[in-house]
Design a protein around this motif. Structure first.
Motif, PDB file in Angstrom:
ATOM      1  N   GLY A 174      37.143  26.349  51.107  1.00 10.92           N
ATOM      2  CA  GLY A 174      38.152  26.694  50.108  1.00 10.92           C
ATOM      3  C   GLY A 174      37.821  27.986  49.370  1.00 10.92           C
ATOM      4  N   LEU A 175      36.553  28.151  49.005  1.00 12.20           N
ATOM      5  CA  LEU A 175      36.147  29.381  48.320  1.00 12.20           C
ATOM      6  C   LEU A 175      36.266  30.591  49.241  1.00 12.20           C
ATOM      7  N   ALA A 176      35.864  30.435  50.500  1.00 14.42           N
ATOM      8  CA  ALA A 176      35.982  31.537  51.457  1.00 14.42           C
ATOM      9  C   ALA A 176      37.451  31.904  51.679  1.00 14.42           C
ATOM     10  N   ALA A 177      38.325  30.907  51.701  1.00 12.69           N
ATOM     11  CA  ALA A 177      39.761  31.175  51.863  1.00 12.69           C
ATOM     12  C   ALA A 177      40.309  31.938  50.652  1.00 12.69           C
ATOM     13  N   GLN A 178      39.835  31.609  49.444  1.00 18.24           N
ATOM     14  CA  GLN A 178      40.261  32.343  48.255  1.00 18.24           C
ATOM     15  C   GLN A 178      39.813  33.799  48.318  1.00 18.24           C
ATOM     16  N   ILE A 179      38.578  34.027  48.750  1.00 13.12           N
ATOM     17  CA  ILE A 179      38.063  35.398  48.866  1.00 13.12           C
ATOM     18  C   ILE A 179      38.868  36.165  49.914  1.00 13.12           C
ATOM     19  N   ARG A 180      39.132  35.522  51.057  1.00 12.04           N
ATOM     20  CA  ARG A 180      39.883  36.166  52.129  1.00 12.04           C
ATOM     21  C   ARG A 180      41.295  36.528  51.667  1.00 12.04           C
ATOM     22  N   ALA A 181      41.959  35.627  50.960  1.00 13.66           N
ATOM     23  CA  ALA A 181      43.324  35.890  50.474  1.00 13.66           C
ATOM     24  C   ALA A 181      43.331  36.993  49.416  1.00 13.66           C
ATOM     25  N   ALA A 182      42.350  36.992  48.524  1.00 14.97           N
ATOM     26  CA  ALA A 182      42.317  37.970  47.435  1.00 14.97           C
ATOM     27  C   ALA A 182      41.971  39.371  47.925  1.00 14.97           C
ATOM     28  N   THR A 183      41.274  39.471  49.052  1.00 13.11           N
ATOM     29  CA  THR A 183      40.870  40.783  49.575  1.00 13.11           C
ATOM     30  C   THR A 183      41.738  41.224  50.750  1.00 13.11           C
ATOM     31  N   GLU A 184      42.813  40.533  51.017  1.00 11.44           N
ATOM     32  CA  GLU A 184      43.686  40.853  52.153  1.00 11.44           C
ATOM     33  C   GLU A 184      44.203  42.286  52.092  1.00 11.44           C
ATOM     34  N   ARG A 185      44.613  42.728  50.930  1.00  3.55           N
ATOM     35  CA  ARG A 185      45.190  44.067  50.808  1.00  3.55           C
ATOM     36  C   ARG A 185      44.153  45.181  50.968  1.00  3.55           C
ATOM     37  N   TYR A 186      42.858  44.833  50.976  1.00  4.80           N
ATOM     38  CA  TYR A 186      41.793  45.820  51.139  1.00  4.80           C
ATOM     39  C   TYR A 186      41.165  45.741  52.532  1.00  4.80           C
TER      40      TYR A 186
END
Length: 172
Positions: free
Chosen positions: A94-106
Motif C-alpha cells: 500500500g505504501l509503495a502504491a502511494q509513492i508510485r501514484a504520487a510520483t507518476e507525473r515525474y
C-alpha cells in the motif's frame, strides 16, 4: 564539610539537540552547494568554441543541426517535490502504491537526494517509519530512485503512520 561540596549544576535543556541542528544545517548547506554547481565542461566548450564570422554569401545547410546533448556533471534542483505517505509500516504494498501514484507525473526523472520525515512524538518510532518508507522507494519506482541518497528524519508532529518525503531531482 557539607557546604563545601556541591553537586554539579543541572545541564541546560535542549543542549543535546545542538548536534542534530548542526547536522541538519550542514546537510542543507551541502544541498545548496550541490544545486548551485554549474556545468564546467559546458563552460570550457563555450570558451573554446570558435566565434562565427559574417560571410558575404549565405549558403543554406543541407543537414539540420542536432540539439546538443549536455555533457558534464548534473546539478540538483533547488526546490524539492514533496510527497505525503500515510499508512501502517507493515503494509508495504500500500505504501509503495502511494509513492508510485504520487510520483507518476515525474516518471522519467532521476532523484538525487530524498529526505523523509516520519511523524511521531517518539523520535525512534518516527525515524524507523521514515526508514521503512525510504526502503520502499526502489520498489515503487526503481528507475527514479536507483542510486539515490536517502536520509531518515523525524517530525515531532502528532501524526503517527505518516511521512513527508522530499525528493530533490537532478536537473535536466
Amino acid at each position: 564539610m557539607r557546604g563545601r561540596f556541591r553537586t554539579a549544576r543541572p545541564r541546560a535543556r535542549g543542549v543535546h539537540l545542538a548536534g542534530w541542528l548542526f547536522a541538519d544545517m550542514l546537510l542543507v548547506l551541502a544541498l545548496v552547494a550541490m544545486g548551485d554547481q554549474g556545468d564546467p565542461v559546458a563552460a570550457e566548450r563555450a570558451a573554446a568554441a570558435p566565434t562565427a564570422t559574417p560571410s558575404a554569401t549565405a549558403t543554406p545547410s543541407a543537414t539540420p543541426t542536432a540539439t546538443p546533448t549536455p555533457a558534464g556533471p548534473r546539478g540538483v534542483e533547488h526546490d524539492p517535490v514533496t510527497v505525503d505517505v500515510s499508512g501502517d509500516a507493515s503494509d508495504t504494498a500500500g505504501l509503495a502504491a502511494q509513492i508510485r501514484a504520487a510520483t507518476e507525473r515525474y516518471a522519467g526523472r532521476q532523484a538525487a537526494v530524498v529526505l523523509t520525515f516520519g511523524s511521531n512524538r517518539d523520535p525512534g518510532t518516527g525515524q524507523a517509519y521514515a526508514h521503512a518508507v525510504n526502503g520502499l522507494l526502489a520498489q515503487a519506482r526503481p528507475e527514479m530512485f536507483r542510486g539515490t541518497t536517502t536520509r531518515d528524519f523525524i517530525s515531532l508532529a502528532d501524526n503517527p503512520r505518516h511521512a513527508s518525503v522530499e525528493i530533490y531531482f537532478y536537473t535536466g
